[in-house]
Design a protein around this motif. Structure first.
Motif, PDB file in Angstrom:
ATOM      1  N   PHE A 177      17.843   0.169  31.252  1.00  0.00           N
ATOM      2  CA  PHE A 177      17.584   1.433  31.984  1.00  0.00           C
ATOM      3  C   PHE A 177      18.632   1.714  33.058  1.00  0.00           C
ATOM      4  N   ARG A 179      13.065   7.684  35.447  1.00  0.00           N
ATOM      5  CA  ARG A 179      13.021   6.638  34.424  1.00  0.00           C
ATOM      6  C   ARG A 179      13.940   5.466  34.809  1.00  0.00           C
ATOM      7  N   TRP A 201      19.473   9.840  23.837  1.00  0.00           N
ATOM      8  CA  TRP A 201      18.149   9.338  23.443  1.00  0.00           C
ATOM      9  C   TRP A 201      17.060  10.247  24.014  1.00  0.00           C
ATOM     10  N   LYS A 225      18.985  10.723  19.365  1.00  0.00           N
ATOM     11  CA  LYS A 225      18.212   9.600  18.833  1.00  0.00           C
ATOM     12  C   LYS A 225      16.773   9.870  19.258  1.00  0.00           C
ATOM     13  N   ASP A 265      13.117   9.023  19.498  1.00  0.00           N
ATOM     14  CA  ASP A 265      12.335   7.796  19.460  1.00  0.00           C
ATOM     15  C   ASP A 265      10.835   8.100  19.522  1.00  0.00           C
ATOM     16  N   ASN A 268       7.631   5.452  20.504  1.00  0.00           N
ATOM     17  CA  ASN A 268       7.422   4.026  20.766  1.00  0.00           C
ATOM     18  C   ASN A 268       5.983   3.543  20.828  1.00  0.00           C
ATOM     19  N   CYS A 315      13.829   7.175  15.028  1.00  0.00           N
ATOM     20  CA  CYS A 315      13.610   5.799  15.479  1.00  0.00           C
ATOM     21  C   CYS A 315      12.161   5.723  15.922  1.00  0.00           C
ATOM     22  N   GLY A 350      10.705   2.658  17.779  1.00  0.00           N
ATOM     23  CA  GLY A 350      10.753   1.271  18.244  1.00  0.00           C
ATOM     24  C   GLY A 350      11.342   0.386  17.161  1.00  0.00           C
ATOM     25  N   GLY A 351      12.198   0.951  16.328  1.00  0.00           N
ATOM     26  CA  GLY A 351      12.676   0.295  15.115  1.00  0.00           C
ATOM     27  C   GLY A 351      12.338   1.195  13.940  1.00  0.00           C
ATOM     28  N   TRP A 393      16.740   4.348  12.260  1.00  0.00           N
ATOM     29  CA  TRP A 393      16.952   3.046  12.893  1.00  0.00           C
ATOM     30  C   TRP A 393      15.971   2.065  12.253  1.00  0.00           C
TER      31      TRP A 393
HETATM   32  C1  GLA Z   1      12.998   1.663  21.425  1.00  0.00           C
HETATM   33  C2  GLA Z   1      14.206   1.774  20.516  1.00  0.00           C
HETATM   34  C3  GLA Z   1      15.389   1.090  21.174  1.00  0.00           C
HETATM   35  C4  GLA Z   1      15.650   1.746  22.517  1.00  0.00           C
HETATM   36  C5  GLA Z   1      14.408   1.694  23.389  1.00  0.00           C
HETATM   37  C6  GLA Z   1      14.589   2.499  24.655  1.00  0.00           C
HETATM   38  O1  GLA Z   1      12.570   0.352  21.533  1.00  0.00           O
HETATM   39  O2  GLA Z   1      13.939   1.228  19.262  1.00  0.00           O
HETATM   40  O3  GLA Z   1      16.530   1.161  20.354  1.00  0.00           O
HETATM   41  O4  GLA Z   1      16.063   3.065  22.309  1.00  0.00           O
HETATM   42  O5  GLA Z   1      13.273   2.210  22.699  1.00  0.00           O
HETATM   43  O6  GLA Z   1      13.481   2.471  25.459  1.00  0.00           O
END
Ligand code: GLA
Length: 738
Positions: free
Chosen positions: A341, A373, A411, A476, A478, A480, A526, A528-529, A545
């Motif tokens: 971060f 953040r 992101w 990107k 995301d 999560n 993405c 979290g993967g 991702w």
């Molecule tokens: C997730 C994504 C990571 C990154 C983090 C950021 O875990 O998979 O690549 O971007 O969030 O918080």
């Protein structure tokens, strides 16, 4: 006499004309037998309207050129008084009614308590490679429009269903599936599917199909890593990786989904897939429709390797946002693992300078640039640039990145909200919740209720502004966490469960509008993967991702699993620092070779790299650029599996066979054994290839030797790997074609 023969010829021509026309058409209706023949690529898919006016499956498999061979559909008799004809007959899209005991495609509760639904054929329309068939309940005005599209190049058949409520009242759809698929009747099938968890995605499972039902699903509100919506079935023992019949498919939906693989007591394997019926209860108002997700399926006789290649080609040409015009993926740098971060203008500029010097083409700033953040406890929802870390906004950083010759990416995690955010303080009701119940946090965040149109509009507008006001080439995107407390208190009780569908529809809506307004913008999905990888999101994302686990040895297995279903073109892979997951440290060369098997990225802290690391990186990135077209858009052959033994190897071949690339990895050498030659595939047998070896230890490409395709495929190539974690890549350029 002359006139008469002319007339006879003309009559014959007129009789033959429909046959000539129909022979070329990928979708045919043979009126005499009331059968539909879908015919493309290597496949035939045949079904008909049977004696009871049901739509009945007839054949799906290798192409059969003679339509005459297929008989009219005839409903199957009941088996004693227990399995009625509804159950024994392989129906293309059975409603739950009239004693159906296999998985239904559609189940409805009507407001008067009736729950019986019997779907019969009404009419159909053929339009090139598209077929629409309308079914209707035998008594009520509930219609189902089944759509079939057959793709000529790959033989993939896409199916979905539009459920139309023409009654005067609302109904509740308890289950709404996209399609039921049938394999040739018999036993002895084997199922493959992909499962995982965070940082352990894409594990391949193989198991025999037995009588009963196997459920593959996500109840999480998104695609999920737990199971991916892909399956492949073959006859156990009758197929290897490159030979034998395989039936396979994937759903195009990024919400909760389900695929059931069922073997009936009558030796019939059937696969049903669509929305997950768990907690579904979709409220369909009078005069409204619901469209199910597309379910794509294919057949090959080239084993599981062939199944992957068909899917890869289909995804590149028909699914990705720009189809066959998809751009080659740029080499990317992402700052996440370097800075977490702790992002600011000076730090990012320093990393960008180093990345550009290596040959990186896209610089991406990850989490931490917005709101408050500073860690994962706050800020999600407040999508304004953090003024402390970026006092002049993003402008100076983006300009710097562009001056270095790279484009800029950022992101975002639009569907989420931290309770510690201005947005939550203003709109606590925007978070997904049940009234009066606790709101379960995951990674200190809640989900926004994106089923709400006001939330959708809010997200669209800040994203649009962000991309309009800044020179951003790439997001990107995301996601999560998964759903909890999926309440929607603002709509009438009966409609609240529609959140399962509406949420994802609104995600798609935002992405579609954003892409339309910013046609050059590229997106990575993405979660979290690899938690949101499916053919629905891939229509809106150039890349995905696969996993947060970037440790190279694990990654070999992860990437292998991934490519069963999805093309290496979209598979983003980073080279990161060591030690990584598992506390393992492998050489930079091994990490690069691993990451080069898809779309190459770097996620390491370049400030820590030595001059040798930088020299190696420059060399292999230049090498990657000379092979990436083949890696991203070629045909993939798995030569040795990382899950069996200590060697793994893969080969990519350009469609015209002019280039091939091989990657080989030795995890650990034992007893001083040398690695056997790798027998290559699919080269031009008579062609001569210039073969160069990129040897990590030397850090450069060695002199090329010339070898014939025949030699390379039959004698093979010596990988010459020794010790632990050794790796090599070969580039084969055809210098003399056949
Ligand atoms: C997730 C994504 C990571 C990154 C983090 C950021 O875990 O998979 O690549 O971007 O969030 O918080």
């Amino acid at each position: 006499m002359k006139g008469r023969s002319w007339a006879i010829n003309a009559a014959w021509f007129l009789i033959l004309l429909p046959c000539i026309g129909s022979a070329q058409s990928p979708v045919r209706f043979i009126q005499a037998k009331k059968i539909f023949v879908l015919d493309a690529g290597n496949i035939s898919y045949v079904f008909g309207i049977n004696d009871k006016n049901m739509l009945q499956h007839i054949y799906w498999g290798k192409h059969v050129w003679r339509d005459d061979d297929f008989a009219a559909a005839q409903s199957l008799p009941e088996w004693a008084s227990f399995d009625l004809t509804t159950t024994t007959t392989p129906q293309e899209y059975p409603g739950w009614g009239a004693g159906l005991f296999v998985e239904p495609s559609l189940k409805i509760t009507f407001p008067d308590g009736n729950r019986d639904l019997v779907l019969h054929y009404v009419d159909h329309k053929i339009d090139g490679n598209k077929l629409t068939i309308t079914l209707k309940d035998i008594e009520r005005s509930v219609l189902v429009h089944l759509h079939y599209i057959v793709y000529p190049q790959t033989g993939i058949v896409a199916r979905d269903a539009t459920i139309e409520n023409r009654t005067k009242n609302s109904v509740v759809l308890e289950s709404a599936q996209s399609a039921a698929w049938y394999l040739p009747r018999g036993e002895g099938y084997r199922l493959r599917y992909l499962t995982g968890r965070w940082a352990g995605e894409w594990q391949l499972n193989e198991e025999p199909v037995h009588p009963g039902i196997k459920i593959l699903e996500s109840r999480r509100g998104s695609t999920s890593v737990q199971t991916n919506p892909w399956f492949a079935l073959d006859r156990d023992g009758n197929t290897d990786s490159e030979h034998g019949s395989v039936w396979f498919g994937a759903l195009g939906w990024s919400g909760s989904w389900r695929i059931s693989v069922e073997q009936t007591p009558h030796q019939q394997v059937r696969i049903t897939g669509g929305y997950n019926p768990f907690d579904f209860g979709y409220y369909l108002s009078a005069r409204e429709t619901l469209i199910t997700p597309p379910f794509y399926a294919g057949y090959t006789d080239e084993g599981i390797g062939g199944a992957s290649r068909v899917l890869h080609e289909f995804e590149r040409n028909e699914i990705l946002p720009n189809g066959s015009g998809s751009k080659t993926r740029p080499v990317l740098y992402n700052s996440w693992e370097a800075t977490l971060f702790n992002v600011n203008e000076a730090g990012q500029i320093a990393l960008a300078d180093k990345a550009a010097s290596l040959g990186v083409e896209r610089f991406v700033m990850d989490d931490g640039w917005f709101g408050g953040r500073n860690n994962d406890h706050a800020g999600l929802g407040d999508w304004y640039v953090n003024p402390k870390n970026f006092p002049n906004g993003l402008g100076p950083l983006i300009r710097h990145v562009k001056q270095l010759g790279m484009d800029f990416g950022l992101w975002v995690e639009p569907e989420m909200i931290n309770p510690d955010s201005d947005l939550y303080r203003q709109h606590p009701d925007w978070a997904m919740h049940f009234e009066g119940r606790p709101r379960t946090e995951a990674r200190n965040q809640l989900m926004l209720n994106l089923a709400r149109d006001d939330v959708r509009e809010y997200i669209f507008h800040w994203l649009d502004e962000l991309v309009t006001n800044n020179d951003i080439a790439f997001l990107k995107w995301d996601y999560n966490r998964n759903f909890s407390e999926p309440g929607w208190p603002e709509v009438p009780f009966a409609q609240q469960k529609n959140i399962w569908v509406k949420f994802t529809q609104n995600v798609y809506d935002i992405l579609d509008r954003l892409r339309q307004k910013h046609p050059k913008l590229e997106i990575e999905s993405c979660s979290g993967g690899g938690g949101r990888v499916d053919l629905g999101i891939m229509q809106r994302a150039e890349q995905v991702w696969p996993s947060d686990d970037t440790e190279a040895l694990d990654r070999l297995t992860i990437q292998r699993g991934f490519t069963y279903a999805y093309t290496p073109h979209v598979m983003m892979d980073w080279v990161t620092d060591v030690p990584n997951f598992n506390g393992r440290s492998v050489s930079l060369q091994f990490r690069f070779m691993t990451a080069m098997q898809g779309s190459l990225g770097i996620g390491a802290n370049l400030n820590h790299w030595t001059s040798e690391d930088i020299a190696l990186a420059k060399q292999v990135i230049a090498y990657y650029k000379s092979i990436r077209e083949t890696v991203q858009n070629g045909l993939l052959y798995r030569l040795a599996s990382p899950t069996q033994g200590n060697l793994s190897a893969s080969q990519y071949v350009s469609p015209d066979k002019s280039q091939s690339v091989v990657f080989a990895f030795l995890h650990s050498q034992q007893f001083g054994r040398t690695v056997s030659p790798l027998l290559l595939k699919d080269l031009d047998e008579k062609g001569i290839y210039s073969v160069s070896r990129n040897d990590g230890k030397a850090g450069k490409t060695s002199a090329a030797v010339k070898l014939s395709g025949a030699y390379l495929m039959n004698h093979g190539i010596e990988p010459e790997l020794t010790g632990d974690y050794d790796s090599v890549s070969f580039k084969l350029d055809r210098v003399q074609p056949n």
